[in-house]
Structures are given as C-alpha cells and as structure tokens.
Design a protein around this motif. Structure first.
Motif, PDB file in Angstrom:
ATOM      1  N   TYR A  83       0.863  -1.181   0.000  1.00  0.00           N
ATOM      2  CA  TYR A  83       0.000   0.000   0.000  1.00  0.00           C
ATOM      3  C   TYR A  83       0.898   1.230   0.000  1.00  0.00           C
ATOM      4  N   ASN A  84       0.563   2.239  -0.798  1.00  0.00           N
ATOM      5  CA  ASN A  84       1.422   3.425  -0.864  1.00  0.00           C
ATOM      6  C   ASN A  84       0.581   4.700  -0.924  1.00  0.00           C
ATOM      7  N   ASP A  85       1.232   5.844  -1.006  1.00  0.00           N
ATOM      8  CA  ASP A  85       0.531   7.129  -0.994  1.00  0.00           C
ATOM      9  C   ASP A  85      -0.400   7.295  -2.192  1.00  0.00           C
ATOM     10  N   ASP A 135      -3.454   5.271  -1.455  1.00  0.00           N
ATOM     11  CA  ASP A 135      -4.184   5.960  -0.397  1.00  0.00           C
ATOM     12  C   ASP A 135      -4.994   7.124  -0.977  1.00  0.00           C
ATOM     13  N   GLN A 136      -4.373   7.919  -1.821  1.00  0.00           N
ATOM     14  CA  GLN A 136      -5.063   9.059  -2.430  1.00  0.00           C
ATOM     15  C   GLN A 136      -6.191   8.600  -3.350  1.00  0.00           C
ATOM     16  N   LEU A 162      -8.002   5.950  -3.022  1.00  0.00           N
ATOM     17  CA  LEU A 162      -9.115   5.558  -2.149  1.00  0.00           C
ATOM     18  C   LEU A 162      -9.844   6.783  -1.619  1.00  0.00           C
ATOM     19  N   LYS A 163      -9.101   7.778  -1.173  1.00  0.00           N
ATOM     20  CA  LYS A 163      -9.710   9.011  -0.640  1.00  0.00           C
ATOM     21  C   LYS A 163     -10.514   9.738  -1.701  1.00  0.00           C
TER      22      LYS A 163
END
Length: 122
Positions: A88-90, A93-94, A96-97
């Motif tokens: 999992y990475n930035d 993460d972004q 998903l957000k």
C-alpha cells in the motif's frame, strides 16, 4: 452471450491472468487484458456488460491508478479496484480518498474477500 456478470482484470503477467480467470470464472464471466491499453479497449468494447474492473498496480507505461483514471473518463458508473503484490502506498491511499478506487487488494489474493466486495459494489 453469457448471463453471468462480467468483470475485467488487467495484469501484465500471463500467470496472474490465468489464475484470476480460473478463480472467478465459475460465478462470473472474466475478461482479461495483459496491458492497460488492451484493458481500455476491452472496457470500451464491453462497457454494457462489465460490472467491475480490477487492475494490477505495477505495469509498463501506465500503473493501475493511472489506468483507472483514464478508464473513468469514459466509464464512470462501475466500481474499480486495485490488486497488487506491492505494498500500500501514498498513490493508492489518495485513490481511495478520491474514490478513484473502491478497495485495494493484495496478492496473493483472497477470492472470498474480492467476491464480497464485488457483490457489495454491484
């Protein structure tokens, strides 16, 4: 034409495509593509049948998030997921957000987990 719900899986490794197809073809029609470009083509050709898209993250020329961003320009009314052997990475993460993707799955994948999320999303 199949009455099973269709899903599209994109991965640049043939072994992963085969494993995914074997794992899900009982309940679903599984379309596969071995590159983001082929994935976009199959998505356009089958947009009325495909109920979800799952993409590998690390592929040549375009990663999974980039592929999904491009795909959503034309087909934005289905869920998109990332399946990756990498951490999992930035960027994930972004995604998903921003609701670019609905879920991040890891390899080796858990068939039941993916199936649960596919059913919830449809």
């Amino acid at each position: 034409m199949s009455e099973k719900p269709a899903i599209l899986y994109i991965d640049d490794e043939e072994a992963n495509l085969l494993l995914f197809r074997i794992s899900f073809e009982g309940e679903r029609e599984v379309l596969v593509a071995n590159s983001p470009e082929e994935g976009l083509q199959k998505l356009m050709e089958n947009r009325d049948r495909i109920r979800a898209v799952i993409s590998d993250m690390h592929m040549p020329k375009m990663n999974g998030v980039q592929f999904i961003q491009k795909a959503k320009e034309s087909v934005n009314d289905i869920p998109y997921f990332i399946l990756s052997g990498y951490a999992y990475n930035d960027e994930i993460d972004q995604a998903l957000k921003d609701n670019t993707i609905q879920k991040f799955f890891t390899k080796p994948f858990n068939r039941a987990e993916i199936e649960t999320h596919l059913k919830e999303a449809s």
